[in-house]
Design an enzyme around this catalytic site. Sequence first.
Site, PDB file in Angstrom:
ATOM      1  N   SER A  73      31.817  43.219  27.915  1.00 24.14           N
ATOM      2  CA  SER A  73      31.901  41.758  27.996  1.00 24.14           C
ATOM      3  C   SER A  73      30.578  41.056  28.268  1.00 24.14           C
ATOM      4  O   SER A  73      30.542  39.820  28.311  1.00 24.14           O
ATOM      5  CB  SER A  73      32.912  41.346  29.075  1.00 24.14           C
ATOM      6  OG  SER A  73      34.226  41.533  28.609  1.00 24.14           O
TER       7      SER A  73
ATOM      8  N   SER B 196      35.759  36.347  32.553  1.00 34.09           N
ATOM      9  CA  SER B 196      35.713  37.286  31.425  1.00 34.09           C
ATOM     10  C   SER B 196      37.043  37.342  30.684  1.00 34.09           C
ATOM     11  O   SER B 196      37.506  38.411  30.281  1.00 34.09           O
ATOM     12  CB  SER B 196      35.301  38.683  31.899  1.00 34.09           C
ATOM     13  OG  SER B 196      34.615  39.383  30.883  1.00 34.09           O
TER      14      SER B 196
ATOM     15  N   LYS C 159      29.853  38.283  25.921  1.00 36.81           N
ATOM     16  CA  LYS C 159      30.281  36.890  26.016  1.00 36.81           C
ATOM     17  C   LYS C 159      29.123  35.911  26.265  1.00 36.81           C
ATOM     18  O   LYS C 159      29.288  34.700  26.058  1.00 36.81           O
ATOM     19  CB  LYS C 159      31.354  36.747  27.101  1.00 36.81           C
ATOM     20  CG  LYS C 159      32.674  37.435  26.737  1.00 36.81           C
ATOM     21  CD  LYS C 159      33.743  37.192  27.797  1.00 36.81           C
ATOM     22  CE  LYS C 159      35.085  37.812  27.424  1.00 36.81           C
ATOM     23  NZ  LYS C 159      35.126  39.271  27.610  1.00 36.81           N
TER      24      LYS C 159
END
Length: 315
Positions: free
Chosen positions: A60, A117, A63
Amino acid sequence: MKRLLSLVFACVVATPTFADSALPDPARLKLASANVLVLDAAADRQIYAKAADEVTPIASVTKLMTAMVVLDSQQSMDEVLDVDMDDFDYLKNSSSRLRMGTQLSRREMLRLALMSSENRAASSLARHYPGGKSAFVTAMNFKAASLGLTHTHYEDPTGLSPENVSTASDLAKLVQAAAEYPLIREFTTTPSHLVEIQPTGRTLGFNNSNALVKKSDWDITLQKTGYIREAGKCVVMLVNIASKPFVIVLLDSLGKYTRIADAQRVKHWLETGESVAMVPVKAVRAVKARATSRAHHRNRGALHARLVNTSSKQK
């Protein structure tokens, strides 16, 4: 980056506990994370590295790039987006509190994607991009190429795919680029947030995925965590330590708490020049993750050449 640093640290007196000519000895720092980079952000100088150029899945941490592409598109942050079946995770079967039909503004989707997240939020952001997810992922790779992230590649906007890969060195550049965006700095360091879910009107509370943002002895400007099995526990940060800005990249950390413990070790090392002893752990790493890393290192060269060529043609 210099403009950002002058803004963020204008009120900070530069009184580090060590002189620039006497930086802490890298040999004293012992970390459990497999891939590490510590960068003096003000001087743009690497002061500690461990397998920093090894290509590895990044989970993640992806992101941060997702957020930059969203903000670069200049779409309305007040536009209401929805969650549908295309945003569900059929790869890892990860859970989400954003149910089918959830409606939130693009601003709230971005906040939850960065702070907590939230994978469905990140997916919805990409799906509502002009041209949909495929165009969004293309934009992510184009942005990576434009930033000089030569060993970085994206397959999806959430980080759930192990095909999303990078290096600690590339991610240090990504952190500095992302820190130019005020909303990314704000949302990644928000400790917790209440959001009213439409159309039900139900209020849900979300917490930051990085517990360090709640610690009074940490001054974090930007951060992002990540985890999938192939990537291990990851965290990247732009943080003030000893009155100076540093980028810390910790990838493929063993165990649930190792990335946080490694971050604490880096902070202590920068403040004192001494290392905190590690508790012995089994050196067990995902074979698949290492194999994935080596495969991407071999195979992504041609892909990045094409990305760079595409970038040159579109300038």
